[in-house]
Structures are given as structure tokens and as C-alpha cells.
Write a protein that holds these residues in place. Structure first.
Motif, mmCIF file in Angstrom:
data_model
loop_
_atom_site.group_PDB
_atom_site.id
_atom_site.type_symbol
_atom_site.label_atom_id
_atom_site.label_comp_id
_atom_site.label_asym_id
_atom_site.label_seq_id
_atom_site.Cartn_x
_atom_site.Cartn_y
_atom_site.Cartn_z
ATOM 1 N N ALA A 135 114.516 80.438 -0.432
ATOM 2 C CA ALA A 135 114.453 80.052 1.039
ATOM 3 C C ALA A 135 114.939 78.496 1.107
ATOM 4 O O ALA A 135 115.678 78.156 2.135
ATOM 5 N N LEU A 136 114.468 77.696 0.155
ATOM 6 C CA LEU A 136 114.945 76.304 0.095
ATOM 7 C C LEU A 136 116.356 76.079 0.018
ATOM 8 O O LEU A 136 116.961 75.322 0.625
ATOM 9 N N GLN A 137 117.202 76.885 -1.017
ATOM 10 C CA GLN A 137 118.333 76.834 -1.147
ATOM 11 C C GLN A 137 119.270 77.319 0.013
ATOM 12 O O GLN A 137 120.313 76.809 0.508
ATOM 13 N N GLU A 138 118.675 78.234 0.685
ATOM 14 C CA GLU A 138 119.463 78.520 2.049
ATOM 15 C C GLU A 138 119.163 77.764 3.068
ATOM 16 O O GLU A 138 119.910 77.895 3.975
ATOM 17 N N ASN A 139 118.376 76.810 2.933
ATOM 18 C CA ASN A 139 117.839 75.836 4.035
ATOM 19 C C ASN A 139 117.938 74.474 3.462
ATOM 20 O O ASN A 139 116.855 73.880 3.405
ATOM 21 N N PRO A 140 119.101 73.773 3.198
ATOM 22 C CA PRO A 140 119.050 72.844 2.377
ATOM 23 C C PRO A 140 118.555 71.682 3.139
ATOM 24 O O PRO A 140 118.322 70.327 2.665
ATOM 25 N N ASN A 141 118.526 71.637 4.432
ATOM 26 C CA ASN A 141 117.947 70.666 5.336
ATOM 27 C C ASN A 141 116.318 70.530 5.388
ATOM 28 O O ASN A 141 115.867 69.842 6.417
ATOM 29 N N ALA A 142 115.749 71.559 4.744
ATOM 30 C CA ALA A 142 114.348 71.827 4.988
ATOM 31 C C ALA A 142 113.669 70.534 4.429
ATOM 32 O O ALA A 142 114.119 69.688 3.538
ATOM 33 N N LYS A 143 112.731 69.975 5.237
ATOM 34 C CA LYS A 143 111.949 68.562 5.064
ATOM 35 C C LYS A 143 110.692 68.782 4.263
ATOM 36 O O LYS A 143 110.435 68.026 3.446
ATOM 37 N N ILE A 144 110.114 69.937 4.460
ATOM 38 C CA ILE A 144 108.893 70.196 3.767
ATOM 39 C C ILE A 144 108.756 71.666 3.391
ATOM 40 O O ILE A 144 109.270 72.572 3.839
ATOM 41 N N CYS A 145 108.095 71.801 2.119
ATOM 42 C CA CYS A 145 107.766 72.895 1.482
ATOM 43 C C CYS A 145 106.111 73.122 1.408
ATOM 44 O O CYS A 145 105.790 72.224 0.887
#
Length: 375
Positions: A135-145
Motif C-alpha cells: 500500500a505504501l509503494q502504491e501511494n508514494p505520497n503517503a505522509k503517515i503509516c
């Protein structure tokens, strides 16, 4: 006179063995510390107490983070602070959702204006780290996990290391809920790449509810200082809180002196025992509890290999009624255990062995009571 209240009646709650999902029982030394005189919020003695709390919390979180303090509110405030300080409208937040409190994380993030991406898993199972990383790879603009380490609603202990390692190498903040896990099992904030980690006082620390320990990495503080908008909450603004807990000592709020005394004493008790011994005690006694419950027909609910030592979730046998049995435990035996939340209500119990409550005699008391009730 106050209508309906007899002012001559003194408050005298019945003592309980607190084996629910929190609070846990409190050591007499903590109560004694709370009875010491209240002093001012900038009194040098209180500031010294706060410094000692910060240092012990760093050791407990296993971190060198300068910003490590206790928010003057319960664990839910720690969750709010972990999102309200770092989320601005439109930010992408990825949350692993496998229980009630992970669900609450999504609600808090959405209230901050985040675009929330949920990586869902069945309650009682871990969220596979590879799915979160995908999911992080698919959303490289994610600010927080964000993840819950110890999910109070299910008894699951979520693995954190792989996700933390991934976030550590990128501009992603790793936020972890350690409300149930802190003080009862290993939690390595720095080594595991956790940027924001919050907890509470009333579970693994065996201090009354009222404070929320939190630690924040330099990486996260840089994000906070570079915000384009003001933090939405004045009370939970970590920049302001850090100025009160740090060297500047700038007034922010009237700190609850009695709760700070309690936390200091609770932490002293933890380190007198030693972390390794404390974690071992929780692990050994949780296995004993599960073995005893299994012989009565209560089967484990949480995924094997990922069960919290301080909170055991069990499936009720078909012939055991949830609320009537728990009511008898409370009223006749003075033992509190927790029922299920959400769709698990009436299906599972959540039995806590946290901190001061984690004693072999409490296991004996619960099992003996259940044998009498179920006979």
C-alpha cells in the motif's frame, strides 16, 4: 443540600481484581505518592519530577528522542495528538485496520482532513506487513503509516519491524499505538523505526488513568515544524507542550501534579523489577492463564504466534453466557473481566494480566471462581 445526594455518605468503592482490558490494579506505593502535597506547575520540584519521568519514559520506550513526555489526558489524547500534529488537510494516511482501536485511528485521521487508505484484515489476525508495504509503494505520497501494536479489542500483537524499516528510509512517519503493550512486552521505538508512539498510564504501567506518555522522533518534529497550517488543537500542540516539558519551561497548562507523582512512582516500580524480568513475568503467566482457560473450554481467539501476553482474548464456550457470567464474577468474586467490542460482543472475553494485576494468585482466583460458576 444537593437534591438526591446524602452528603454524609463517603465514597467507598469495593476493591476489585481488575482483569479486564484496563485499568489494571494500582500498587499502594503509587496511591501513597498521589497523597503527597500538590505544588505549582513551575515549581522546581515538579519540574524535576517531570524531567525524571521523561528520562524513565525514554528507557521504557527504548528511545533517545528528546521529545518524550506525558500528555495531561488519557490515552485517547495520545492518539489525537499523534494525528492532529502531523496531518494537514489532503495528506494521505495509511492505516492497518484489524480491530476497534485501529478503526478509531482512521476516524481521528479523517477528522484532521486526511485521505485515509485502510489496509484491512479480519479482527483477531495481524495485518500482514507485506500488504502494508505494498500500500505504501502504491501511494508514494503517503505522509503517515499507522498501526496498533497491541490491539485491545482482539488481543493481537502486531509485528512492527518490517514496516518501520521501510518507513525509516523514506519521508513517511510511522505512528504506533502502544496503549496496551507499553510496559508489558518489548517495544523498541528507535530500533524499529517508530516516529510517533503513544500509550496510557492505566494498563501496563499500573498507574491510574489520566496521562498519555508519548515519544516523537526528530524526523517527526521536523515535519511538525514545517507545517503550512497551525496545529488544530491548542491543548495537544506538541510544539507548545515541548516548550513546557523542555528547557524553556513556557507555561502551557496547569499540570496534574498528583498524576505526575503517580507516574513517576509507577515507572520506578517498573525499573526496580527490570524490563527483562517484567516482560518474562507477563509471558510466563499469560501462557499459564491460557492453559487454565483452555481446560475450561475457553479457546484462544487471537492468531497463534501473535498473542499479547498482557491481554488474552478467548472464545466463549457455547454454554457460557457472557454478561450474566461476568456480572457474577464482579458481584460475587470481585473480579472484572472484559467482554467483546463491536461484532465480537457476546462472543469473546478479554482478560487482562497487566502490570500489577499480572500475578499468579489472580489467575488462581479467576479460575476457581469460574469453576464454581460453571459447575
Amino acid at each position: 443540600m444537593v437534591k438526591g445526594i446524602n452528603l454524609a455518605d463517603h465514597l467507598d468503592p469495593t476493591p476489585r481484581i481488575l482483569m479486564g482490558p484496563g485499568p489494571s490494579n494500582v500498587n499502594y506505593r503509587v496511591y501513597r505518592a498521589m497523597m503527597t502535597p500538590v505544588i505549582g506547575y513551575l515549581d522546581p520540584q515538579l519540574l524535576k519530577c517531570m524531567d525524571e519521568i521523561s528520562e524513565m519514559l525514554r528507557a521504557l520506550f527504548q528511545t533517545k528522542n528528546r521529545v518524550t513526555l506525558a500528555i495531561s489526558a488519557t490515552g485517547s489524547a495520545g492518539m489525537e495528538a499523534s494525528f492532529v500534529n502531523f496531518v494537514e488537510p489532503g495528506d494521505t494516511v495509511i492505516v492497518g485496520v484489524n480491530g476497534f482501536f485501529a478503526q478509531r485511528m482512521t476516524e481521528v485521521a479523517e477528522r484532521c482532513g486526511a485521505k485515509v487508505i485502510r489496509v484491512e484484515e479480519e479482527w483477531g489476525k495481524i495485518v500482514p506487513p507485506e500488504r502494508l508495504i505494498k500500500a505504501l509503494q502504491e501511494n508514494p505520497n503517503a505522509k503517515i503509516c499507522a498501526l496498533v501494536h497491541g490491539e485491545t479489542s482482539t488481543g493481537i500483537k502486531q509485528p512492527l519491524e518490517e514496516v518501520g524499516e521501510y518507513c525509516k528510509k523514506r519521508d513517511i512517519l510511522f505512528v504506533v499505538d502502544a496503549v496496551t503493550s507499553l510496559g508489558g512486552c518489548e517495544l523498541k521505538v528507535d530500533e524499529w523505526g517508530i516516529d510517533v508512539c503513544y500509550s496510557c498510564t492505566q494498563k501496563g504501567l499500573s498507574v491510574p488513568p489520566g496521562l498519555s506518555p508519548i515519544t516523537v522522533s526528530p524526523k517527526a518534529m521536523d515535519v511538525l515544524y514545517s507545517r503550512k497550517t497551525k496545529v488544530q488543537s491548542f491543548y495537544l500542540d506538541l510544539i507548545k507542550l515541548e516548550k513546557y516539558w523542555g528547557e524553556e519551561r513556557v507555561y502551557h497548562h496547569t499540570a496534574p501534579a498528583s498524576m505526575l507523582y503517580a507516574l513517576r512512582e509507577g515507572l520506578r516500580i517498573i525499573f526496580e523489577e527490570g524490563l527483562e524480568e517484567r516482560f518474562k513475568r507477563h509471558e510466563i503467566l499469560s501462557k499459564r492463564l491460557r492453559m487454565e482457560l483452555d481446560q475450561l473450554g475457553f479457546k484462544p481467539f487471537a492468531q497463534e504466534g501473535y498473542r499479547l501476553p498482557m491481554l488474552t482474548s478467548v472464545i466463549l464456550p457455547s454454554d457460557v453466557e457472557d454478561f450474566p457470567t461476568r456480572r457474577r464474577l464482579l458481584n460475587e468474586y470481585r473480579i472484572e473481566v472484559g467482554g467483546g467490542l463491536g461484532h465480537l460482543k457476546g462472543k469473546i472475553w478479554r482478560i487482562g494480566l497487566m502490570g500489577e494485576t499480572c500475578q499468579i494468585q489472580n489467575i488462581h482466583a479467576l479460575i476457581a471462581a469460574l469453576k464454581e460458576i460453571l459447575a
